[in-house]
Scaffold this active site. Structure first.
Site, PDB file in Angstrom:
ATOM      1  N   SER A   1       0.045   4.993   0.684  1.00 24.03           N
ATOM      2  CA  SER A   1      -0.385   5.596   1.938  1.00 24.03           C
ATOM      3  C   SER A   1      -0.272   4.604   3.083  1.00 24.03           C
ATOM      4  O   SER A   1      -0.319   3.396   2.885  1.00 24.03           O
ATOM      5  CB  SER A   1      -1.828   6.068   1.814  1.00 24.03           C
ATOM      6  OG  SER A   1      -2.695   4.950   1.721  1.00 24.03           O
ATOM      7  N   LYS A   2      -0.113   5.150   4.262  1.00 23.37           N
ATOM      8  CA  LYS A   2      -0.040   4.310   5.459  1.00 23.37           C
ATOM      9  C   LYS A   2      -1.333   3.521   5.598  1.00 23.37           C
ATOM     10  O   LYS A   2      -1.334   2.349   5.936  1.00 23.37           O
ATOM     11  CB  LYS A   2       0.155   5.184   6.702  1.00 23.37           C
ATOM     12  CG  LYS A   2       1.490   5.912   6.724  1.00 23.37           C
ATOM     13  CD  LYS A   2       1.619   6.817   7.952  1.00 23.37           C
ATOM     14  CE  LYS A   2       2.922   7.599   7.865  1.00 23.37           C
ATOM     15  NZ  LYS A   2       3.076   8.562   8.975  1.00 23.37           N
ATOM     16  N   ARG A   3      -2.390   4.201   5.325  1.00 21.72           N
ATOM     17  CA  ARG A   3      -3.721   3.615   5.465  1.00 21.72           C
ATOM     18  C   ARG A   3      -3.878   2.346   4.629  1.00 21.72           C
ATOM     19  O   ARG A   3      -4.341   1.325   5.097  1.00 21.72           O
ATOM     20  CB  ARG A   3      -4.756   4.675   5.055  1.00 21.72           C
ATOM     21  CG  ARG A   3      -6.158   4.163   4.904  1.00 21.72           C
ATOM     22  CD  ARG A   3      -6.958   4.413   6.162  1.00 21.72           C
ATOM     23  NE  ARG A   3      -8.270   3.778   6.042  1.00 21.72           N
ATOM     24  CZ  ARG A   3      -9.325   4.366   5.481  1.00 21.72           C
ATOM     25  NH1 ARG A   3      -9.209   5.570   4.974  1.00 21.72           N
ATOM     26  NH2 ARG A   3     -10.479   3.734   5.440  1.00 21.72           N
TER      27      ARG A   3
END
Length: 503
Positions: free
Chosen positions: A272-274
RNA sequence: GGCGCUAUCGUCUAGGGGUCAGGACGGAUGGUUCUCAGCCAUCAAACCGGGGUUCGAAUCCCCGUAGCGCUACCA
């Protein structure tokens, strides 16, 4: 006593036998909230392959209903990454098409019309709960171990209640009324199952600011754009019954679904980008010098396999051989080592001219003035480097010394190879190289070998000593290639400088 | 907490009632060689657990367990 399941699709499991009458239409629907995610790229690839395999259409739709996070810059970056990968779309994006517009924020009147129908038929209702109230309801539901977070309390608001809330200045959301019957989700990769209605809650389909939300817009557009197969990541699996319920309430036929497994990091969690930042950005791999062919090949093999022997697939082969039926159900770890291996392979398949072209931007990015260099010399350098490139950016450390004398000598290499006799070796080699005529591959080579033999010096010792003097490092292409590419004058100058250094 | 999904070497996977459970990446060892990379050869490495069904289960069924995903007026 249960009513029969609703939402039964009309086609068989694979959907690959009864498609004669209708063209296959698939879509990719990113939300423009940053770079193109590697997982989205894989979803795009699977969709694209499916479309190309079946001679269908691949549509790019922009799901930007989250106005707060969507940006034009992100949209452009996504286009660019997709184009770089070669995943050309037939409709949508900035390209337009018969179902334009393809950007959801420009389709609000369409959603509005459907929402009015839902409201009129009693399948949707206004909810005046505030975010704070909702939080409280959620907390309570959780404490009571309910399987729904929202209890549908605003279903039964009286006209007086509504007026009172409106007078307070509360802006309502619109919620879909979930049905009482189980919903059948037929998934091409995961199989068919019926979802019990009491696990489904009345989703918000229009926010209080008037902007419709994902579960509404997604299914409406899929239907409006005549999408036949929705191929998307498994994280959307739980949204599917909600979307089917909305479509049912609207009297619309749903497309077929195929949920593909997630791409995981090496601890098994969703990429994920997060949590992973630019590690999941397609653009990052482009910048490091991965080839689109390698990326596509790699990502295709995450969750998909053709048989027990083939690992390398050209794009054409992928199109020919890709089938949803051979997509697995479990998540796949993104293993950079394997990507590296594939990339090395694909770089190796480039001919010298193509490889040189590919590598030039990476030299330039590091401030190496390749424009001043004759093309012929650049190609010779690339040839000498041979297969020593895992990524295109490796060209820089591999070849820096061809453009400028080393400014320092790698300590580890010096320690290992520049022993007490280094000075003598360099001096003698300098004399040998000064005398060779002509200064060419064969002559230089035989002169060097003659020298090591006469002096009874190990070849490695002589070669490595010289290599460090010339390049500053202990690794790289054949030393004879380096000598000839550098030219006699430069070689002698570097030997002199090294002798000074050794003292 | 609830709901859902999944489960073959470290990783990607093939297979699937009777196989020495196959391949690839990575790893180890040896060879080639001026180094590195490459190439060649060899090796180690897996059916989540427990019950069934069966002559026989990794494969079919059940139950566990674990991991992951979702659980927003994000998508």
């Amino acid at each position: 006593m249960n009513p029969p399941p609703v939402g039964e699709p009309s086609r068989s499991r694979l959907g690959e036998t009864s498609r004669a009458r209708h063209q296959i239409r698939v879509r990719m629907a990113p939300s423009p909230t940053g770079f193109l995610h590697i997982g989205s790229a894989r979803t795009a690839l699977f969709n694209w392959l499916f479309a190309r395999h079946h001679n269908g259409a691949f549509i790019l739709r922009i799901d930007d209903t989250d106005a707060a996070r969507s940006t034009d810059a992100s949209m452009r970056e996504i286009y660019e990454s997709l184009q770089w990968l070669g995943l050309e779309w037939d409709e949508g994006g900035e390209k337009g098409g018969p179902h334009a517009p393809y950007v959801q924020s420009e389709r609000r009147d369409i959603y509005e019309w459907h929402v009015q129908r839902l409201l009129a038929s009693g399948n949707a209702y206004h909810c005046y709960c505030t975010p704070e109230e909702l939080d409280a309801i959620r907390a309570q539901s959780r404490a009571e171990k309910q399987n729904r977070a929202y209890d549908g309390r605003c279903r039964h608001l009286t006209q007086a209640d509504k007026e009172r809330f409106a007078a307070e200045g509360r802006k309502p959301t619109v919620r879909i009324k979930m049905p009482d019957a189980p919903i059948r989700v037929a998934d091409i990769v995961l199989g068919t199952r019926d979802i019990s209605p009491d696990t489904l809650e009345d989703e918000v389909i229009v926010r209080s600011n008037g902007m419709p939300s994902y579960n509404l817009t997604s299914i409406i557009d899929d239907v409006e754009m005549q999408i036949t197969h929705v191929i998307r990541g498994t994280e959307h699996l739980n949204n599917t019954p909600k979307q089917i319920a909305i479509a049912n309430a609207l009297g619309l036929n749903v497309p077929q679904f195929a949920h593909i497994p997630l791409v995981l990091d090496n601890t098994g969690r969703k990429l994920s980008k997060r949590h992973h930042g630019t590690l999941v950005a397609v653009s990052r791999y482009r910048e490091e010098g991965y080839l689109p062919a390698a990326m596509l090949n790699f990502v295709a093999r995450l969750g998909w396999a053709f048989d027990d022997k083939q690992e390398i697939f050209s794009v054409e082969e992928l199109i020919e051989k890709f089938e949803l039926a051979r997509v697995g159900k479990s998540g796949s770890v993104f293993d950079i080592k394997k990507l590296d291996w594939l990339n090395t392979h694909y770089i190796g398949k480039l001919d010298v001219a193509a490889r040189t072209d590919a590598v030039i931007p990476f030299w330039e990015k590091e401030g190496i003035d390749v424009v001043a260099e004759p093309r012929e010399r650049l190609e010779s350098i690339v040839t000498a480097v041979g297969e020593r490139l895992t990524k295109l950016q490796d060209i820089v450390p591999q070849t820096r010394y061809f453009f400028a004398a080393p400014t320092e000598y790698e300590p580890k290499a010096v320690k290992k190879w520049w022993k007490k006799d280094a000075r003598d070796i360099l001096t003698a080699l300098g004399a040998v190289l000064e005398a060779v005529e002509p200064f060419e591959l064969e002559t230089v080579e035989s002169a060097m070998w003659q020298y090591t033999e006469e002096r009874n010096i190990k070849r490695v010792a002589a070669m490595q000593t010289l290599r460090i003097a010339l390049t500053g490092t202990s690794f790289g292409p054949s030393l004879f290639d380096i000598l000839v590419l550098l030219g006699r004058d430069e070689v002698l100058a570097r030997i002199q400088r090294a002798i000074q250094f050794v003292k």
